[in-house]
Scaffold this motif. Structure first.
Motif, mmCIF file in Angstrom:
data_model
loop_
_atom_site.group_PDB
_atom_site.id
_atom_site.type_symbol
_atom_site.label_atom_id
_atom_site.label_comp_id
_atom_site.label_asym_id
_atom_site.label_seq_id
_atom_site.Cartn_x
_atom_site.Cartn_y
_atom_site.Cartn_z
ATOM 1 N N HIS A 175 6.145 5.268 -26.395
ATOM 2 C CA HIS A 175 5.543 5.868 -25.205
ATOM 3 C C HIS A 175 4.035 5.970 -25.372
ATOM 4 O O HIS A 175 3.546 6.307 -26.449
ATOM 5 C CB HIS A 175 6.123 7.263 -24.950
ATOM 6 N N ASN A 219 -2.620 22.286 -20.980
ATOM 7 C CA ASN A 219 -1.969 21.077 -20.471
ATOM 8 C C ASN A 219 -2.517 19.877 -21.252
ATOM 9 O O ASN A 219 -3.357 19.139 -20.754
ATOM 10 C CB ASN A 219 -2.233 20.936 -18.964
ATOM 11 N N VAL A 273 -0.013 13.644 -17.822
ATOM 12 C CA VAL A 273 1.161 13.017 -17.220
ATOM 13 C C VAL A 273 1.748 13.950 -16.174
ATOM 14 O O VAL A 273 1.532 15.154 -16.201
ATOM 15 C CB VAL A 273 2.262 12.683 -18.266
ATOM 16 N N SER A 274 2.492 13.365 -15.269
ATOM 17 C CA SER A 274 3.249 14.145 -14.298
ATOM 18 C C SER A 274 4.709 13.746 -14.444
ATOM 19 O O SER A 274 5.055 12.881 -15.251
ATOM 20 C CB SER A 274 2.752 13.872 -12.880
ATOM 21 N N GLU A 275 5.567 14.352 -13.648
ATOM 22 C CA GLU A 275 6.997 14.027 -13.739
ATOM 23 C C GLU A 275 7.282 12.587 -13.345
ATOM 24 O O GLU A 275 8.290 12.020 -13.737
ATOM 25 C CB GLU A 275 7.800 14.988 -12.858
ATOM 26 N N THR A 276 6.384 11.972 -12.579
ATOM 27 C CA THR A 276 6.619 10.598 -12.123
ATOM 28 C C THR A 276 5.889 9.554 -12.969
ATOM 29 O O THR A 276 6.029 8.365 -12.718
ATOM 30 C CB THR A 276 6.180 10.445 -10.651
ATOM 31 N N THR A 277 5.123 9.996 -13.967
ATOM 32 C CA THR A 277 4.375 9.057 -14.796
ATOM 33 C C THR A 277 5.313 8.289 -15.714
ATOM 34 O O THR A 277 6.093 8.879 -16.451
ATOM 35 C CB THR A 277 3.324 9.799 -15.653
ATOM 36 N N GLU A 278 5.241 6.975 -15.663
ATOM 37 C CA GLU A 278 6.044 6.118 -16.554
ATOM 38 C C GLU A 278 5.251 5.923 -17.839
ATOM 39 O O GLU A 278 4.170 5.364 -17.830
ATOM 40 C CB GLU A 278 6.326 4.771 -15.877
ATOM 41 N N THR A 279 5.794 6.394 -18.960
ATOM 42 C CA THR A 279 5.071 6.323 -20.227
ATOM 43 C C THR A 279 5.628 5.272 -21.183
ATOM 44 O O THR A 279 4.967 4.898 -22.131
ATOM 45 C CB THR A 279 5.087 7.686 -20.937
ATOM 46 N N GLN A 282 -3.451 8.381 -8.822
ATOM 47 C CA GLN A 282 -2.260 8.213 -9.661
ATOM 48 C C GLN A 282 -1.970 6.729 -9.879
ATOM 49 O O GLN A 282 -1.633 6.306 -10.974
ATOM 50 C CB GLN A 282 -1.056 8.898 -9.033
ATOM 51 N N GLN A 297 -1.950 4.823 -13.461
ATOM 52 C CA GLN A 297 -0.824 4.012 -13.913
ATOM 53 C C GLN A 297 -1.311 2.632 -14.342
ATOM 54 O O GLN A 297 -0.869 2.088 -15.335
ATOM 55 C CB GLN A 297 0.222 3.859 -12.811
#
Length: 133
Positions: free
Chosen positions: A6, A23, A27-33, A83, A87
């Motif tokens: 990741h 923090n 990243v957010s909940e939708t961030t693809e790591t 965002q 990405q």
């Protein structure tokens, strides 16, 4: 231990230049790591190469050389929002997949011109990238 690596950027406070302790990750909940392709089995070692490059070695006996520089890809298309831009900046490419071990890979190191690795079958492989072709 599925071989996934990741890439998670640190959240640097622009005012202080330090990691935000409340923090720490950007990243957010939708961030693809997850970066692909993943190793088959656990990642056994990692080492850094040149700027923006790192090398991972997996139990699958493969070394992968990754480009994780933050240079924006020139796709010729406009970016809709921050965002989407973030990405695009996080895209990491596997430049090379090097094989040579039948059993697991033990460790790897590099000086930028040579890549040295050892494996479970008591062997050491030295890859020399210092000469021009």
């Amino acid at each position: 231990m599925d071989g996934t690596i990741h890439r998670i950027p640190l959240n640097i406070n622009p005012t202080t230049g330090r990691v935000d302790e409340e923090n720490p990750f950007l990243v957010s909940e939708t961030t693809e790591t997850a970066i692909k392709p993943k190793h088959v089995g656990p990642v056994m070692c990692m080492t850094s190469g040149a700027d923006g490059v790192f090398i991972s070695g997996g139990q699958d006996g493969a070394l992968r050389v990754w480009d994780c520089s933050d240079a924006e890809a020139d796709t010729g298309t406009e970016v809709a929002d921050k965002q989407q831009l973030d990405q695009r900046k996080l895209q990491t490419k596997c430049m090379y997949a090097l094989t040579g071990y039948k059993l697991c890979l033990g460790s790897a190191c590099t000086d930028g011109k040579h890549l040295v690795s050892d494996g479970g079958e008591s062997s050491v492989i030295v890859r020399d990238y210092s000469r021009e072709i």
